[in-house]
Write a protein that holds these residues in place. Structure first.
Motif, PDB file in Angstrom:
ATOM      1  N   ARG A 209       0.829  -1.198   0.000  1.00 14.42           N
ATOM      2  CA  ARG A 209       0.000   0.000   0.000  1.00 14.42           C
ATOM      3  C   ARG A 209       0.872   1.261   0.000  1.00 14.42           C
ATOM      4  O   ARG A 209       0.615   2.226  -0.700  1.00 14.42           O
ATOM      5  CB  ARG A 209      -0.868  -0.020   1.266  1.00 14.42           C
TER       6      ARG A 209
ATOM      7  N   PHE B 240     -11.107  11.965   0.315  1.00 11.64           N
ATOM      8  CA  PHE B 240     -10.574  12.194  -1.011  1.00 11.64           C
ATOM      9  C   PHE B 240     -11.676  12.483  -2.014  1.00 11.64           C
ATOM     10  O   PHE B 240     -11.493  13.222  -2.958  1.00 11.64           O
ATOM     11  CB  PHE B 240      -9.803  10.956  -1.480  1.00 11.64           C
TER      12      PHE B 240
ATOM     13  N   GLU C  63      -5.274   3.245  -6.276  1.00 13.80           N
ATOM     14  CA  GLU C  63      -5.391   1.854  -5.858  1.00 13.80           C
ATOM     15  C   GLU C  63      -5.681   0.943  -7.028  1.00 13.80           C
ATOM     16  O   GLU C  63      -5.938   1.366  -8.132  1.00 13.80           O
ATOM     17  CB  GLU C  63      -6.493   1.590  -4.825  1.00 13.80           C
TER      18      GLU C  63
ATOM     19  N   LEU D 147       2.503   8.942  -0.565  1.00  8.84           N
ATOM     20  CA  LEU D 147       2.251  10.244  -1.182  1.00  8.84           C
ATOM     21  C   LEU D 147       0.839  10.756  -0.892  1.00  8.84           C
ATOM     22  O   LEU D 147       0.470  11.840  -1.343  1.00  8.84           O
ATOM     23  CB  LEU D 147       2.457  10.162  -2.693  1.00  8.84           C
TER      24      LEU D 147
ATOM     25  N   MET E  31       1.735   1.156  -4.263  1.00 12.73           N
ATOM     26  CA  MET E  31       0.562   1.983  -4.533  1.00 12.73           C
ATOM     27  C   MET E  31       0.770   3.424  -4.074  1.00 12.73           C
ATOM     28  O   MET E  31      -0.159   4.217  -4.055  1.00 12.73           O
ATOM     29  CB  MET E  31      -0.680   1.350  -3.892  1.00 12.73           C
ATOM     30  N   LYS E  32       2.000   3.739  -3.703  1.00 12.91           N
ATOM     31  CA  LYS E  32       2.381   5.117  -3.408  1.00 12.91           C
ATOM     32  C   LYS E  32       1.579   5.750  -2.283  1.00 12.91           C
ATOM     33  O   LYS E  32       1.300   6.950  -2.304  1.00 12.91           O
ATOM     34  CB  LYS E  32       2.250   5.996  -4.666  1.00 12.91           C
TER      35      LYS E  32
ATOM     36  N   PRO F  66      -2.242  12.588   0.810  1.00 12.63           N
ATOM     37  CA  PRO F  66      -3.447  12.424  -0.002  1.00 12.63           C
ATOM     38  C   PRO F  66      -3.267  12.801  -1.476  1.00 12.63           C
ATOM     39  O   PRO F  66      -4.239  12.747  -2.209  1.00 12.63           O
ATOM     40  CB  PRO F  66      -4.428  13.380   0.665  1.00 12.63           C
ATOM     41  N   ARG F  67      -2.036  13.126  -1.914  1.00 17.14           N
ATOM     42  CA  ARG F  67      -1.890  13.415  -3.340  1.00 17.14           C
ATOM     43  C   ARG F  67      -2.256  12.168  -4.153  1.00 17.14           C
ATOM     44  O   ARG F  67      -2.948  12.236  -5.150  1.00 17.14           O
ATOM     45  CB  ARG F  67      -0.450  13.832  -3.646  1.00 17.14           C
ATOM     46  N   ALA F  68      -1.761  11.018  -3.716  1.00 21.12           N
ATOM     47  CA  ALA F  68      -2.141   9.771  -4.378  1.00 21.12           C
ATOM     48  C   ALA F  68      -3.469   9.328  -3.787  1.00 21.12           C
ATOM     49  O   ALA F  68      -3.744   9.559  -2.615  1.00 21.12           O
ATOM     50  CB  ALA F  68      -1.081   8.708  -4.135  1.00 21.12           C
ATOM     51  N   ALA F  69      -4.283   8.686  -4.622  1.00 19.21           N
ATOM     52  CA  ALA F  69      -5.628   8.332  -4.172  1.00 19.21           C
ATOM     53  C   ALA F  69      -5.656   7.088  -3.301  1.00 19.21           C
ATOM     54  O   ALA F  69      -6.680   6.735  -2.758  1.00 19.21           O
ATOM     55  CB  ALA F  69      -6.534   8.136  -5.390  1.00 19.21           C
ATOM     56  N   THR F  70      -4.516   6.407  -3.163  1.00 20.35           N
ATOM     57  CA  THR F  70      -4.494   5.204  -2.343  1.00 20.35           C
ATOM     58  C   THR F  70      -4.871   5.533  -0.903  1.00 20.35           C
ATOM     59  O   THR F  70      -4.226   6.363  -0.275  1.00 20.35           O
ATOM     60  CB  THR F  70      -3.086   4.581  -2.362  1.00 20.35           C
ATOM     61  N   PRO F  71      -5.915   4.907  -0.388  1.00 17.00           N
ATOM     62  CA  PRO F  71      -6.291   5.225   0.983  1.00 17.00           C
ATOM     63  C   PRO F  71      -5.306   4.642   1.988  1.00 17.00           C
ATOM     64  O   PRO F  71      -4.962   3.475   1.900  1.00 17.00           O
ATOM     65  CB  PRO F  71      -7.671   4.592   1.132  1.00 17.00           C
ATOM     66  N   VAL F  72      -4.818   5.460   2.886  1.00 18.09           N
ATOM     67  CA  VAL F  72      -3.956   4.969   3.962  1.00 18.09           C
ATOM     68  C   VAL F  72      -4.463   5.530   5.272  1.00 18.09           C
ATOM     69  O   VAL F  72      -5.031   6.599   5.332  1.00 18.09           O
ATOM     70  CB  VAL F  72      -2.476   5.383   3.782  1.00 18.09           C
TER      71      VAL F  72
ATOM     72  N   TYR G 207     -11.682   1.594   4.982  1.00 17.98           N
ATOM     73  CA  TYR G 207     -11.123   2.856   4.491  1.00 17.98           C
ATOM     74  C   TYR G 207     -12.174   3.915   4.228  1.00 17.98           C
ATOM     75  O   TYR G 207     -11.938   4.869   3.498  1.00 17.98           O
ATOM     76  CB  TYR G 207     -10.281   2.599   3.232  1.00 17.98           C
TER      77      TYR G 207
ATOM     78  N   GLU H 167      -1.075   6.770  -9.543  1.00 18.94           N
ATOM     79  CA  GLU H 167      -0.724   6.660  -8.132  1.00 18.94           C
ATOM     80  C   GLU H 167      -1.912   6.242  -7.274  1.00 18.94           C
ATOM     81  O   GLU H 167      -1.997   6.569  -6.100  1.00 18.94           O
ATOM     82  CB  GLU H 167      -0.126   7.983  -7.638  1.00 18.94           C
TER      83      GLU H 167
END
Ligand SMILES: Cc1cc2nc3c(=O)[nH]c(=O)nc-3n(C[C@H](O)[C@H](O)[C@H](O)COP(=O)(O)OP(=O)(O)OC[C@H]3O[C@@H](n4cnc5c(N)ncnc54)[C@H](O)[C@@H]3O)c2cc1C
Ligand SMILES: Cc1cc2nc3c(=O)[nH]c(=O)nc-3n(C[C@H](O)[C@H](O)[C@H](O)COP(=O)(O)OP(=O)(O)OC[C@H]3O[C@@H](n4cnc5c(N)ncnc54)[C@H](O)[C@@H]3O)c2cc1C
Ligand code: SF4
Ligand code: SF4
Ligand code: FES
Lengths: 474, 286
Positions: free
Chosen positions: A270, B267, B43, A278, A274-275, A280-286, B260, B41
């Motif tokens: 993740r 977002f 998911e 980065l 999936m970056k 919230p610039r990247a959309a990957t939720p962390v 999530y 970038e």
């Protein structure tokens, strides 16, 4: 005796192992940039000058791929870096990677004659210097390939094993195609090991180099699903399987499916692949976790704990059931972690995870351990201290207790035998599997091991495949 | 990279996406899925395959725009590229001669059940279909089911089509059937699958669901898709996605599905549909 002479010489020499410049812990806690900055030319030459150039270099016996260590160090000492990198690459096609991630303290450097004096040569750092020097020269000249043989080889998995096979076979004139399940090639080097330890630009550079040589790379292709090995064999003359050990273990204790409990593979994927770092610039939720506990003591655990620090955790803990001395991680990484504020809860065993009313982990029930007799691995085994239970409040747990091979390829390939541990049965010297025209190497054969062992296995398999393609012998 | 052949909205917030994927189109079996990535970038998200054409080399996906990734997909047009489209993943839906099979579909499941219906019918089963939605205007692909199904039932929350209410009315429908189904297959949002399984537990009918947990790789590598089935830990991407719904720990599953929720909301705009999904209260649920 020769050895005594060397010992004598050793007593006179410079034992001051040159330190490598690092980002200071305070600063690097807040960024994902590489921690170790690498030797300067001066430092590399000073370190190289300490090498005794042993006639029977013990260091070389500690390197799984048998690099001629004194030879490349001599080149650095002279300042002939081009010759040095050439020497290095005779045995190791990814020195920028091995120089960074090899567990040198238990391999080459552990055998250096200067070790018992406390001044072993920093072989890995010099190796890294040479590779980085080469990259800094800009365009790398493409070597001359052998004339085309018309033979086609498919490589399944793009970790260090697969990349090594690809690099070797393309040079020998064969057509090479890599099939990778994920959307980026590089295996654990891209999805597991974090940016701050191995910048992804380095892996990308190696891949670009292979592509420039003519290696074709298909990502988003799951062998066993998109196409089976049997189907690949209709098009290719030989197949190399380097699918690694990517199946995460869990401990089978209560609460492991609570939210906030991750496998290290998920956590690191993740963040890296999936970056997530980065966001919230990247959309990957962390998730932003405040108190993270990482269960395990290897490189994977260190990477997770140090990632958690960088993601803003106020407390990042390593929960490990043996003592500090038994940590399987590279010594340097454990040290780095400690400097960055990772808290080591050693001799501690998680028994259960306890959740809140919404299904999120909030506590770990732990038990204290003490060291008993040495076990089969030679390490003193941890023994439970009855009644020492305690609870540790957390808001995330990363389980980093190990991985086993993914059964997807063996399960879809008739005749490809596996061991009880799920690894592929393959010849130690050649990587030949029980299946006609199929070779294998790396973690899929050994179980989770190291980058350099995977590269070494790749090299042996490449030789065997070449032999088969040119003589028909397998 | 896979080329987009078509992307259009079929009912509000629900999109059809046709992409070029020749290898997948020849390999796929009903019930399997692909993992798709829309932004560099972003998911990787799993989406079921709702149709496929080996000759044209295309696959069709029906998806609901609920969050960051699906909103990127919703913006695609013919000629664009999808960065990742990998598959076919997961095990296929078991297609056998069961006799009388009831397919229950809601949301994107109306689409993903279509190849299942086709294969079951080809195998000689009698197929009935129950489609569930908030209102009649959210029901699609009826025309596709007409030639396959002996009978098509609908349930809508507002009663604008078929039975009024939600899937808790399933026993009424089953009781009204001439023959009790030998097997029920449910696709769609988590609540639909969970509630159908609950209802059919009492009726004693094998109920197969196509689970939709959060996934990353879809090959067994990350473990995020783990579910408890019959007290054992399973990875939905490789052990499933099909399981007997009556064996699943739904409470745990629902909690994991929402992991999530807050980050996604940060977002993504809070559209009604996304929010209804966010709460896990898909369409019909109060
Ligand atoms: C977090 C972490 C940190 C580590 N740190 C170190 C370290 O510091 N030093 C060190 O020496 N070692 C380290 N290791 C171990 C090391 O990375 C591995 O031993 C090494 O990468 C194994 O290489 P490999 O080529 O066998 O497989 P991998 O690197 O695992 O690559 C296998 C590739 O095959 C792909 N694949 C799998 N199945 C399929 C399929 N069916 N079809 C197509 N593709 C498929 C995978 O997606 C993957 O890309 C670490 C491992 C991890 C996870
Ligand atoms: C095997 C499998 C097959 C799937 N097939 C399809 C398909 O064919 N069409 C389709 O539209 N979706 C399908 N899904 C669900 C789909 O993967 C998610 O809708 C998608 O990941 C949402 O991505 P996003 O970034 O747009 O939304 P996110 O931002 O990730 O999600 C927004 C919020 O909505 C919640 N949510 C999203 N979808 C659902 C759902 N179905 N049930 C309950 N809560 C949900 C999420 O947990 C999150 O809180 C499938 C899932 C799996 C595992
Ligand atoms: S490859 Fe690894 S073990 Fe071999 S010399 Fe380099 S750092 Fe040492
Ligand atoms: S690195 Fe150490 S063992 Fe190797 S040649 Fe130099 S001094 Fe000798
Ligand atoms: S999605 Fe990663 S293991 Fe199933």
């Amino acid at each position: 005796m020769n050895d005594e002479k060397t010992q004598e010489k050793a007593s006179k020499i410079d034992l001051n192992r040159r330190a490598m410049p690092h980002q200071s812990p305070k600063i690097r806690r807040n960024n994902f940039d590489e921690v170790a900055l690498g030797y300067t030319r001066e430092l590399a030459q000073a370190e190289a000058s300490r090498c005794l150039q042993c006639k029977k270099p013990r260091c070389q016996t500690g390197c799984p791929v048998g690099i001629d260590i004194p030879a490349f160090i001599a080149c650095v000492k002279k300042g002939d870096f081009a010759a040095g990198i050439k020497k290095l690459k005779e045995k190791n096609c990814l020195p920028a990677i091995s120089g960074r991630v090899c567990p040198q303290e238990s391999q080459c450097e552990s055998k250096c004659i200067l070790l018992n004096k406390g001044g072993e040569i920093a072989i890995g750092r010099i190796e890294r210097f040479l590779a980085d020097w080469e990259a800094a020269q800009g365009k790398i000249d493409l070597p001359e390939k052998a004339p085309p043989t018309g033979k086609k080889v498919a490589i399944v998995g793009s970790g260090p094993a697969g990349l090594t096979v690809a690099g070797d076979l393309i040079m020998l004139g064969h057509e090479v195609t890599i099939f990778e399940a994920l959307h980026k090639a590089g295996g654990v080097l891209v999805y597991g090991i974090p940016e701050f330890r191995l910048p992804k630009a380095i892996v990308a550079r190696e891949l670009d180099y292979l592509k420039a040589l003519g290696v074709k790379v298909f990502t988003d292709f799951v062998v066993g699903k998109t196409r089976s090995i049997d189907e690949l064999l209709q098009e290719f003359d030989a197949v190399f399987v380097g699918t690694g050990a990517g199946l995460p273990w869990f401990m089978d204790i209560p609460g492991e499916n609570l939210n906030g409990v991750y496998s290290a593979n998920e956590y690191l994927t993740r963040m890296n692949l999936m970056k997530g770092y980065l966001a919230p610039r990247a959309a990957t939720p962390v998730k932003r976790h405040l108190k993270v506990a990482v269960v395990g003591g290897g490189n994977v655990a260190m990477d997770s704990a140090r990632t958690a620090v960088r993601m803003g955790a106020a407390e990042s803990h390593i929960v490990y059931r043996r003592s500090h001395k038994e940590l399987p991680a590279r010594a340097e990484e454990a040290e780095n972690a400690e400097e960055e504020g990772v808290i080591f809860d050693v001799l501690t065993l998680p028994l259960a995870y306890i959740g809140d009313e919404n299904g999120w982990v909030k506590e770990i029930e732990c038990l204290k351990m003490e060291l008993g007799e040495p076990d089969a691995s030679g390490r003193r085994s941890p023994v439970e201290i009855p009644g020492s239970n305690f609870r540790m409040p957390v808001d995330a747990v990363v389980v980093a207790i190990g991985n086993s091979p993914n059964p997807l390829v063996p399960a879809t390939t008739p005749g490809l035998d596996t061991t009880k541990r799920g690894t592929l049965v393959a010849d130690q010297e050649t990587g030949k599997t029980t299946r006609d025209k199929v070779w294998a190497g790396g973690d899929i054969v050994t179980g989770a091991a190291t980058v350099i062992l995977a590269m070494g296995a790749g090299r042996k398999a490449a030789n065997a495949i070449h032999e088969y393609l040119t003589t028909g012998k397998q | 990279m896979n080329k987009v052949i078509e992307r259009s909205m079929i009912v509000p917030n629900m999109h059809v996406l046709v992409v070029e994927a020749p290898e997948i189109a020849t390999k796929v079996r009903p019930g399997q899925f692909v993992i798709v990535r829309g932004a560099e970038e972003g998911e990787r998200i799993p989406l079921s395959i709702a149709d496929f054409d080996p000759e044209k080399g295309t696959i069709t996906i029906v998806f609901m725009e609920v969050g960051a990734s699906t909103s990127v997909l919703a913006g695609l047009k013919a000629g664009d590229e999808v960065l990742t489209c990998v598959g076919p993943l997961g095990n296929e839906t078991v297609i056998d001669t069961f006799g009388n099979v009831l397919l229950v579909g809601g949301c994107y499941g109306i689409g993903s059940l279509y190849p299942v219906a086709r294969a079951l019918k080809a195998k000689g089963n009698r197929v009935s279909v129950l489609l569930e939605a908030r209102s009649s205007y959210l029901i699609y692909w009826l025309d596709r089911y007409v030639p396959l199904a002996e009978k098509i039932y609908t349930i809508t929350r507002d009663g604008s089509m078929g039975t009024k209410g939600h899937v808790s009315r399933l026993p009424d429908i089953i009781n009204g059937m001439r023959e009790k189904p030998d097997r029920i297959i449910v696709n769609g949002c988590t609540y639909l699958m969970a509630h159908t399984s609950e209802v059919t537990k009492d009726l004693g009918i094998p109920t197969v669901v196509n689970l939709n947990p959060i996934m990353i790789d879809g090959t067994g590598m990350c473990g995020v898709c783990r579910v408890t089935v019959g007290g054992k830990m399973k990875f939905a991407c490789v052990d499933g996605p099909e399981f007997d719904g009556r064996d699943i720990d739904w409470k745990e599953f629902l909690a994991r599905r929402k992991a999530y929720m807050r980050e996604e909301a940060m977002f993504f705009r809070r559209s009604d549909a996304a929010f209804a999904h966010n709460e896990g209260k898909c369409a019909w649920h109060e």
